[in-house]
Write an enzyme that holds these catalytic residues in place. Structure first.
Site, PDB file in Angstrom:
ATOM      1  N   TRP A 174       0.814  -1.216   0.000  1.00  0.00           N
ATOM      2  CA  TRP A 174       0.000   0.000   0.000  1.00  0.00           C
ATOM      3  C   TRP A 174       0.849   1.268   0.000  1.00  0.00           C
ATOM      4  O   TRP A 174       0.507   2.250  -0.666  1.00  0.00           O
ATOM      5  CB  TRP A 174      -0.988  -0.002   1.166  1.00  0.00           C
ATOM      6  CG  TRP A 174      -2.077  -1.018   0.995  1.00  0.00           C
ATOM      7  CD1 TRP A 174      -2.288  -2.137   1.747  1.00  0.00           C
ATOM      8  CD2 TRP A 174      -3.109  -1.029  -0.011  1.00  0.00           C
ATOM      9  NE1 TRP A 174      -3.387  -2.826   1.272  1.00  0.00           N
ATOM     10  CE2 TRP A 174      -3.905  -2.179   0.205  1.00  0.00           C
ATOM     11  CE3 TRP A 174      -3.438  -0.180  -1.065  1.00  0.00           C
ATOM     12  CZ2 TRP A 174      -5.004  -2.501  -0.589  1.00  0.00           C
ATOM     13  CZ3 TRP A 174      -4.540  -0.499  -1.873  1.00  0.00           C
ATOM     14  CH2 TRP A 174      -5.311  -1.640  -1.631  1.00  0.00           C
TER      15      TRP A 174
ATOM     16  N   ASP B 238      -1.170   6.454   6.496  1.00  0.00           N
ATOM     17  CA  ASP B 238      -2.280   5.631   6.031  1.00  0.00           C
ATOM     18  C   ASP B 238      -2.562   4.626   7.144  1.00  0.00           C
ATOM     19  O   ASP B 238      -1.791   3.694   7.360  1.00  0.00           O
ATOM     20  CB  ASP B 238      -1.873   4.912   4.737  1.00  0.00           C
ATOM     21  CG  ASP B 238      -2.943   3.939   4.247  1.00  0.00           C
ATOM     22  OD1 ASP B 238      -3.983   3.797   4.926  1.00  0.00           O
ATOM     23  OD2 ASP B 238      -2.728   3.333   3.174  1.00  0.00           O
TER      24      ASP B 238
ATOM     25  N   LYS C 172     -12.009  -1.487   6.808  1.00  0.00           N
ATOM     26  CA  LYS C 172     -11.187  -2.497   7.459  1.00  0.00           C
ATOM     27  C   LYS C 172     -11.528  -2.544   8.947  1.00  0.00           C
ATOM     28  O   LYS C 172     -11.996  -3.544   9.440  1.00  0.00           O
ATOM     29  CB  LYS C 172      -9.694  -2.195   7.283  1.00  0.00           C
ATOM     30  CG  LYS C 172      -9.030  -2.689   5.992  1.00  0.00           C
ATOM     31  CD  LYS C 172      -9.631  -2.174   4.726  1.00  0.00           C
ATOM     32  CE  LYS C 172      -9.048  -2.729   3.452  1.00  0.00           C
ATOM     33  NZ  LYS C 172      -7.848  -2.101   2.973  1.00  0.00           N
TER      34      LYS C 172
END
Ligand SMILES: *Cc1c(COP(=O)(O)O)cnc(C)c1O
Length: 368
Positions: free
Chosen positions: A109, A178, A202
């Site tokens: 990511w 993030d 999530k």
């Protein structure tokens, strides 16, 4: 039409969209047709109505209280997922800056975020874990530019299962994170951060909403030439009502925040529960004599995504299908790491993790 009940539910170890707290789903179900006091569904409410403004205000208030967010930060609820933040961050914080932004590449990511930032301005990769397939995070060898436009990292690499358990000192450079897959897993010293963002699906709610927490002084960097939706200043000015926000997703995230506050008792307690849950699985891995091999190095193991291999791909396949038969769902790892990934977010009950740990021991006894 058949109806389903809570007892039909499996333990969902999917990385996301992921498990939600059962009391949250049940409350949403009860309130779906008519929200008490408002005579209509949240799905039908104007985003300018008092009803929705109350929902938005409570979600913000609870998020601020849970994380202890100081007054010089703004809380935004945006769309476009975390992916849009890969772009919005450099558009707002890097355009027009004289210093490059620094990126730590600790997994899939953060690498994707870097690729988007490169379109916007100068970037420096200050650390890259690719050589060991992202099985660890930097330690004291990390050298950061204290004046970088910002310093970017992903606190929990969902695919590889490596997680920062504390934050590096970035000097004058705003730390941008993030936190998509570990948002609210513990309390953060928010004052050490410039910008924190997380898609909800999530660890904090359903797909469709992304929380952004941004320090006030950083807004001065956003140039008026940016497209309106992509300028943080507009969302701050309109208090997340610049356009129609994802009202239902915000409502549901609000219920998750209430659950964290009232049912769990806050983020310190949540952190404790998360540490205990993760230990159940890592203890099985470490005690398996090499039958289970963790992907992440022990010091950098994630409390959210537990990644491990079995002796062969055939056994990994068997593990997933036998797990599924026992109501342990979503255990297949990402193809770039292979093996197994058990995502054990805030909402995964301890009983689900105990059930998986028991299955792991039995599976090894039968196949080891
Ligand atoms: C899932 C995930 C993303 C992407 O989120 P989208 O909402 O699908 O854009 C980004 N970063 C991390 C760490 C993730 O886990």
């Amino acid at each position: 039409m058949s109806t389903t009940t809570a007892t039909d539910r499996v333990y969902n170890f999917s990385p996301g969209p992921a498990v939600l707290p059962l009391p949250v789903l049940e409350q949403a179900q009860r309130e779906l047709v008519s929200l008490p006091g408002y005579g209509m569904s949240v799905l039908e409410m104007s985003h300018r109505s008092q009803g929705f403004l109350d929902i938005l205000a409570e979600a913000k208030r609870n998020l601020k209280a849970l994380l202890g967010i100081p007054d010089n930060y703004h809380v935004l609820f945006l769309q476009g997922g975390s992916r849009l933040q890969f772009s919005m961050i450099p558009m707002n914080l890097l355009r027009g800056q004289s210093q490059p932004a620094e990126y730590l590449i600790t997994g899939s990511w953060s690498k994707m975020a870097l690729d988007e930032a490169k379109r916007e301005g100068q970037t420096n990769v200050v650390w890259d874990g690719k050589a060991t397939n992202f099985d660890r995070l930097p330690g004291s060898e990390l050298k950061l530019n204290p004046n970088a436009a910002y310093t970017y990292l992903c606190t929990n690499e969902t695919i590889q299962g490596v997680q920062f358990h504390s934050e590096p000192d970035t000097g004058n450079s705003p730390l941008v994170i993030d936190a998509s897959s570990d948002f609210l897993y513990r309390k953060l010293p928010v004052e050490k951060y410039g910008l924190i963002y997380a898609c909800a699906q999530k660890n904090a709610g359903p797909a469709g909403v992304t929380a952004v927490i941004i320090r006030d002084d950083l807004l001065a960097r956003s140039q008026d030439s940016l497209p309106g939706y992509l300028n943080y200043k507009n969302h701050v000015k309109e208090d997340s009502l610049y356009n129609t926000p994802p009202t239902f997703a915000i409502y549901l995230m609000g219920l998750v925040l209430r659950w964290l506050k009232d049912d769990i008792g806050g983020l310190d307690r949540m952190h404790q529960l998360n540490k205990e849950k993760a230990k159940l699985l890592y203890d099985v891995i470490d005690g398996s004599g090499g039958f289970y091999r963790g992907h992440a190095q022990p010091a950098n193991r994630s409390l959210m995504n537990v990644t491990f291999r079995l002796p062969s791909e055939a056994l990994e396949k068997k593990f997933c299908s036998e797990g599924e038969q026992r109501g342990l769902d979503g255990l297949k790892g990402h193809r770039s790491v292979g093996g197994i990934r058990a995502s054990i977010y805030n909402a995964m009950p301890r009983a689900g993790v105990e059930s998986l740990a028991q299955f792991m021991r039995e599976f090894q006894a039968a196949n080891g």
